[in-house]
Design a protein around this motif. Structure first.
Motif, PDB file in Angstrom:
ATOM      1  N   ILE A 170       0.857  -1.198   0.000  1.00 29.73           N
ATOM      2  CA  ILE A 170       0.000   0.000   0.000  1.00 29.73           C
ATOM      3  C   ILE A 170       0.892   1.248   0.000  1.00 29.73           C
ATOM      4  CG2 ILE A 170      -1.797   1.283   1.228  1.00 29.73           C
ATOM      5  CD1 ILE A 170      -2.590  -1.448   2.550  1.00 29.73           C
ATOM      6  N   ASP A 171       1.897   1.253   0.894  1.00 26.03           N
ATOM      7  CA  ASP A 171       2.817   2.402   0.966  1.00 26.03           C
ATOM      8  C   ASP A 171       3.565   2.583  -0.352  1.00 26.03           C
ATOM      9  OD1 ASP A 171       2.062   2.782   3.587  1.00 26.03           O
ATOM     10  OD2 ASP A 171       3.698   1.570   4.391  1.00 26.03           O
ATOM     11  N   ARG A 172       4.036   1.466  -0.915  1.00 26.08           N
ATOM     12  CA  ARG A 172       4.786   1.555  -2.182  1.00 26.08           C
ATOM     13  C   ARG A 172       3.900   2.093  -3.303  1.00 26.08           C
ATOM     14  NH1 ARG A 172       7.879  -3.033  -0.565  1.00 26.08           N
ATOM     15  NH2 ARG A 172       6.183  -4.434  -1.128  1.00 26.08           N
ATOM     16  N   ILE A 185      -6.137  10.698  -4.781  1.00 21.33           N
ATOM     17  CA  ILE A 185      -6.052   9.268  -4.463  1.00 21.33           C
ATOM     18  C   ILE A 185      -7.059   8.946  -3.361  1.00 21.33           C
ATOM     19  CG2 ILE A 185      -4.559   7.427  -3.602  1.00 21.33           C
ATOM     20  CD1 ILE A 185      -2.155   9.090  -4.639  1.00 21.33           C
ATOM     21  N   SER A 186      -7.895   7.968  -3.652  1.00 17.24           N
ATOM     22  CA  SER A 186      -8.865   7.491  -2.669  1.00 17.24           C
ATOM     23  C   SER A 186      -8.401   6.149  -2.131  1.00 17.24           C
ATOM     24  CB  SER A 186     -10.231   7.343  -3.338  1.00 17.24           C
ATOM     25  OG  SER A 186     -11.180   6.841  -2.418  1.00 17.24           O
ATOM     26  N   LEU A 187      -8.648   5.902  -0.851  1.00 18.73           N
ATOM     27  CA  LEU A 187      -8.329   4.597  -0.258  1.00 18.73           C
ATOM     28  C   LEU A 187      -9.621   3.909   0.154  1.00 18.73           C
ATOM     29  CD1 LEU A 187      -5.337   5.240   2.194  1.00 18.73           C
ATOM     30  CD2 LEU A 187      -5.267   4.236  -0.081  1.00 18.73           C
ATOM     31  N   ASP A 188      -9.699   2.601  -0.090  1.00 20.11           N
ATOM     32  CA  ASP A 188     -10.822   1.799   0.410  1.00 20.11           C
ATOM     33  C   ASP A 188     -10.370   1.014   1.630  1.00 20.11           C
ATOM     34  OD1 ASP A 188     -12.272   2.566  -1.804  1.00 20.11           O
ATOM     35  OD2 ASP A 188     -11.945   0.694  -2.892  1.00 20.11           O
ATOM     36  N   GLU A 203      -5.783   1.313  14.094  1.00 19.37           N
ATOM     37  CA  GLU A 203      -4.486   1.375  13.413  1.00 19.37           C
ATOM     38  C   GLU A 203      -4.676   1.591  11.905  1.00 19.37           C
ATOM     39  OE1 GLU A 203      -2.357  -2.303  12.950  1.00 19.37           O
ATOM     40  OE2 GLU A 203      -0.415  -1.297  12.864  1.00 19.37           O
ATOM     41  N   SER A 204      -5.624   0.875  11.308  1.00 16.63           N
ATOM     42  CA  SER A 204      -5.868   1.042   9.868  1.00 16.63           C
ATOM     43  C   SER A 204      -6.304   2.467   9.554  1.00 16.63           C
ATOM     44  CB  SER A 204      -6.934   0.057   9.385  1.00 16.63           C
ATOM     45  OG  SER A 204      -6.404  -1.242   9.303  1.00 16.63           O
ATOM     46  N   ILE A 209      -5.057   7.737   7.334  1.00 17.22           N
ATOM     47  CA  ILE A 209      -5.027   9.197   7.475  1.00 17.22           C
ATOM     48  C   ILE A 209      -3.609   9.711   7.234  1.00 17.22           C
ATOM     49  CG2 ILE A 209      -5.231  11.077   9.173  1.00 17.22           C
ATOM     50  CD1 ILE A 209      -7.580   9.396  10.416  1.00 17.22           C
ATOM     51  N   ALA A 210      -2.624   8.972   7.758  1.00 12.46           N
ATOM     52  CA  ALA A 210      -1.225   9.400   7.612  1.00 12.46           C
ATOM     53  C   ALA A 210      -0.797   9.431   6.147  1.00 12.46           C
ATOM     54  CB  ALA A 210      -0.316   8.473   8.413  1.00 12.46           C
TER      55      ALA A 210
END
Ligand code: SF4
Length: 446
Positions: A170-172, A185-188, A203-204, A209-210
């Motif tokens: 995910i980070d990469r 960029i949207s995250l699910d 934590e997720s 958010i970070a």
């Protein structure tokens, strides 16, 4: 990203509205493996290196290449005279496409309808299917919004779901997308997964958010029949969180994300200012849209259509398109009651329903009946008046009359119990079963 402000006028497309769509959904029904909770009709292409190029075969990754010609033929046989303002590549895993393949589809859409300047062009992406070269390629062909299926940030939770990616992926992926120039960029994320706890959910949320996405979609797991999860687990029983914990996860997401500056603009969606998803807004406003590809649904001229759900049947159907009287076939139920659709979709939105506009379209009697039903929830705190928006105030002043009241579900409790409210409304006003939005299918979360 087309930033048209944050106003979503709730769905009052009149039954006589015959305009062609300006939104297009393109379905890419391929995945590397089947996730254990998924019942979508997808073809599994296997675990070969995700960034390898496709072969000419019509199996495995070659099947993706074989799908594109029929898809583009379908587009070329669909009439329409308005340029597209939003395009959404969904799946499946559309990010298995090479940038050149995305370009082939975009070219077909442009030739047939035109693509408006500033159109929102989104693609759903799995974190382990993109690297910097591919991200740059997508950027170069015109993709300007990415919906990244993170789902969770714990390796054991991801593995328990059969996901192919890791938290590091995910980070990469975010890093590659940012380097390539993506700013939208949207995250699910999915709540209610096996082995998930309030602590791991926290934590997720914090890790999401970070990463500073512009948008977040938060879906609640549904254990669908015919899935591995349905064989292994009982909803509400360990290792799935209980219903009470699941409700708390919804509240926790609402607290953390609104505190981090996200607007909870739809029951499952949060956005930074100016970054609401324009394409999904079309669905929620009950406006027309094209759907292209195997199993995709369209809503055109007040009729809903779907396409065959297997590749062979879809290819056959496309072959016969020139001989059919109309461009589309296999109609599913036309809208029996646009009113109920409008209520169901409008109550998903933080802006709620505007009664006067609804009365203008559907008649006072129905709207009064709805009002009576909603007032039975006054004591629960699930229903509330929505504030008049600044933009709405000005537009009504121009017309010489004050804005009419809006009613909405409260956040988070009303949203959380939307299934109860909507079931009552459907029982009282219609015969159709309601697909409850709070526990919706995770169509955008994949
Ligand atoms: S959940 Fe998404 S990625 Fe997983 S199999 Fe289903 S469509 Fe594919």
């Amino acid at each position: 990203m087309q930033k048209t402000g944050d106003r979503l006028n709730v769905g009052l497309s009149s039954p006589s509205d015959g305009a062609d769509p300006t939104a297009a959904y393109v379905h890419i029904p391929f995945c590397r493996r089947r996730c254990y909770y998924c019942d979508f009709p997808v073809s599994i292409v296997g675990d070969r290196p995700p960034l390898a190029r496709q072969t000419g075969s019509d199996t495995g990754f070659g099947a993706i290449a074989a799908y594109l010609d029929p898809l583009c033929q379908e587009i070329a046989h669909t009439p329409g005279d308005r340029p597209l303002t939003s395009i959404f590549f969904g799946g499946g895993t559309p990010s298995l496409l090479e940038p050149g393949q995305v370009q082939q589809i975009l070219t077909a859409l442009d030739q047939q309808f035109g693509i408006a300047a500033g159109a929102e062009i989104s693609i759903e992406m799995d974190p382990d299917t993109v690297d910097l070269a591919k991200a740059r390629g997508y950027q170069a062909v015109g993709i300007n919004r990415v919906s990244l299926g993170a789902q969770a940030f714990q390796l054991d939770v991801l593995q328990a779901c059969g996901r192919t990616h890791t938290p590091a992926d995910i980070d990469r992926a975010i890093d590659s997308l940012r380097q390539a120039g993506f700013t939208n960029i949207s995250l699910d994320l999915i709540s209610g997964l096996p082995h998930q706890t309030p602590e791991t959910w926290e934590e997720s949320l914090q890790r999401a958010i970070a990463l500073a996405p512009t948008h977040l979609s938060i879906y609640d797991l549904i254990v669908e029949p015919q899935t591995a999860f349905s064989r292994w687990y009982q909803p509400g029983e360990s290792p799935l969180p209980s219903d009470q914990v699941t409700a708390d996860l919804y509240r926790l997401a609402q607290q953390r994300l609104t505190a981090a500056g996200f607007e909870h603009y739809e029951i499952s969606n949060y956005a930074q200012l100016g970054y609401r998803c324009q394409h999904n807004g079309v669905y929620w406003r009950n406006q027309p849209y094209y759907g292209f590809g195997m199993g995709a649904a369209s809503y055109i001229h007040q009729q809903r259509y779907t396409r065959p759900r297997t590749r062979a049947a879809y290819f056959d159907w496309v072959k016969n398109l020139p001989n059919r009287p109309g461009p589309l076939d296999v109609p599913i139920d036309p809208i029996q009651d646009t009113f109920l659709e409008t209520v169901m979709l409008g109550l998903r939105l933080a802006e709620g329903l505007e009664f006067k506009a609804m009365a203008d379209v559907f008649g006072l009697g129905l709207v009064q009946h709805l009002w009576q039903l909603l007032t039975t929830y006054t004591d629960t705190g699930w229903i509330e008046w929505a504030p008049v928006l600044e933009s709405e105030h000005h537009s009504h002043q121009d017309k010489g009359h004050p804005p009419s009241p809006r009613v909405r579900l409260s956040d988070p409790e009303g949203f959380l119990f939307s299934n109860v409210v909507l079931s009552d409304i459907f029982q009282a006003l219609g015969d159709d079963p309601v697909e409850t939005p709070c526990r919706e299918r995770m169509e955008s979360a994949v």
